[in-house]
Design a protein around this motif. Structure first.
Motif, PDB file in Angstrom:
ATOM      1  N   GLY A 265       0.779  -1.237   0.000  1.00 31.17           N
ATOM      2  CA  GLY A 265       0.000   0.000   0.000  1.00 31.17           C
ATOM      3  C   GLY A 265       0.804   1.278   0.000  1.00 31.17           C
ATOM      4  O   GLY A 265       0.256   2.354   0.210  1.00 31.17           O
ATOM      5  N   GLY A 266       2.120   1.184  -0.216  1.00 29.28           N
ATOM      6  CA  GLY A 266       2.963   2.384  -0.148  1.00 29.28           C
ATOM      7  C   GLY A 266       2.713   3.361  -1.284  1.00 29.28           C
ATOM      8  O   GLY A 266       2.190   2.998  -2.340  1.00 29.28           O
TER       9      GLY A 266
ATOM     10  N   VAL B 204       4.214   5.274  -9.053  1.00 29.57           N
ATOM     11  CA  VAL B 204       3.613   4.094  -9.682  1.00 29.57           C
ATOM     12  C   VAL B 204       3.287   3.063  -8.604  1.00 29.57           C
ATOM     13  O   VAL B 204       3.841   3.086  -7.504  1.00 29.57           O
ATOM     14  N   ASP B 205       2.385   2.141  -8.938  1.00 27.36           N
ATOM     15  CA  ASP B 205       2.025   1.060  -8.029  1.00 27.36           C
ATOM     16  C   ASP B 205       3.163   0.039  -8.050  1.00 27.36           C
ATOM     17  O   ASP B 205       3.341  -0.682  -9.021  1.00 27.36           O
TER      18      ASP B 205
ATOM     19  N   GLY C 111      -7.367   1.255  -2.383  1.00 25.62           N
ATOM     20  CA  GLY C 111      -7.752   1.479  -3.774  1.00 25.62           C
ATOM     21  C   GLY C 111      -8.462   0.260  -4.352  1.00 25.62           C
ATOM     22  O   GLY C 111      -8.988  -0.584  -3.627  1.00 25.62           O
ATOM     23  N   ASP C 112      -8.450   0.154  -5.672  1.00 23.83           N
ATOM     24  CA  ASP C 112      -9.189  -0.882  -6.383  1.00 23.83           C
ATOM     25  C   ASP C 112      -8.550  -2.254  -6.175  1.00 23.83           C
ATOM     26  O   ASP C 112      -7.477  -2.539  -6.705  1.00 23.83           O
ATOM     27  N   ALA C 113      -9.221  -3.107  -5.423  1.00 24.54           N
ATOM     28  CA  ALA C 113      -8.683  -4.440  -5.136  1.00 24.54           C
ATOM     29  C   ALA C 113      -8.591  -5.306  -6.390  1.00 24.54           C
ATOM     30  O   ALA C 113      -7.758  -6.206  -6.474  1.00 24.54           O
TER      31      ALA C 113
ATOM     32  N   LEU D 247      -6.812  -6.419   1.737  1.00 27.17           N
ATOM     33  CA  LEU D 247      -7.215  -5.769   2.980  1.00 27.17           C
ATOM     34  C   LEU D 247      -6.901  -4.284   2.922  1.00 27.17           C
ATOM     35  O   LEU D 247      -5.742  -3.899   2.740  1.00 27.17           O
ATOM     36  N   ALA D 248      -7.916  -3.455   3.079  1.00 23.52           N
ATOM     37  CA  ALA D 248      -7.719  -2.005   3.084  1.00 23.52           C
ATOM     38  C   ALA D 248      -7.454  -1.531   4.515  1.00 23.52           C
ATOM     39  O   ALA D 248      -7.918  -2.133   5.479  1.00 23.52           O
TER      40      ALA D 248
END
Length: 195
Positions: free
Chosen positions: A10-11, A19-20, A52-54, A64-65
């Motif tokens: 989740g960073g 970027v992801d 965000g969008d799982a 897990l959010a």
């Protein structure tokens, strides 16, 4: 013990241009798929910690959010709550940008955890690697209180306050982080040299 696993993905990846990181490619595989392949054999069940969008992950794993955006500790808390609800006794956490973590991370953390009064253990190889760690689910209330206190939510600060043990690993390169494009290039070179 029933040990579940969580990949912290989740960073914000500011040094990587936002970027992801989970989707970054290394040796033809995404970082998240490399971490899944390495951690899944070491734990009973596996989840991904991300906001965000799982659906962007698509591995059929729980995503897990965070209850609040407070960094890796918020992801660990979400994982502890998820695991505890299914009867797990501990969670092994790894960061998605640490794709070379050891294949024996879980057993070594478990051995070290036996020497901690709280059962919390972090990886150590020349320095501490607190996001590669084992967390008893019983620590969830203390972690929730720590996050709610407004203190700086640093993983190592909380781990040390809980008298964490350290699992020693000889190869510091196993915990190399991919934080910048230069780190990614170095990791690619390392894979090529090993093949």
């Amino acid at each position: 013990m029933r040990i579940f696993g969580v990949i912290l993905a989740g960073g914000g990846a500011r040094r990587m241009g936002g970027v992801d990181k989970a989707g970054l490619m290394l040796g033809g595989e995404s970082l998240i798929s490399r971490c899944i392949a390495r951690l899944e054999p070491q734990v009973e069940r596996l989840a991904i910690s991300a906001n965000g969008d799982a659906a962007r992950f698509g591995f059929g794993l729980p995503v897990l959010a965070d209850a609040a955006p407070l960094g890796p500790l918020a992801g660990i808390l979400a994982a502890l709550n998820w695991a505890a609800a299914q009867g797990a006794t501990a969670v092994v956490a790894v960061a998605v940008d640490t794709p070379f973590f050891p294949g024996d991370l879980t057993p070594q953390l478990c051995l070290a955890a036996e020497t901690s009064p709280t059962g919390l253990a972090i990886a150590h190889s020349g320095k501490d690697h607190p996001t590669c760690s084992l967390w008893p689910t019983s620590l969830a209330p203390a972690l929730a209180a720590f996050l709610a206190s407004g203190e700086n939510p640093r993983v190592l600060s909380f781990a040390q306050a809980q008298h964490c043990a350290r699992a020693a690993f000889a190869d510091a390169r196993a915990f190399a982080n991919i934080n910048t494009p230069e780190d990614l290039a170095a990791a690619e070179a390392r894979l090529k040299a090993a093949s």
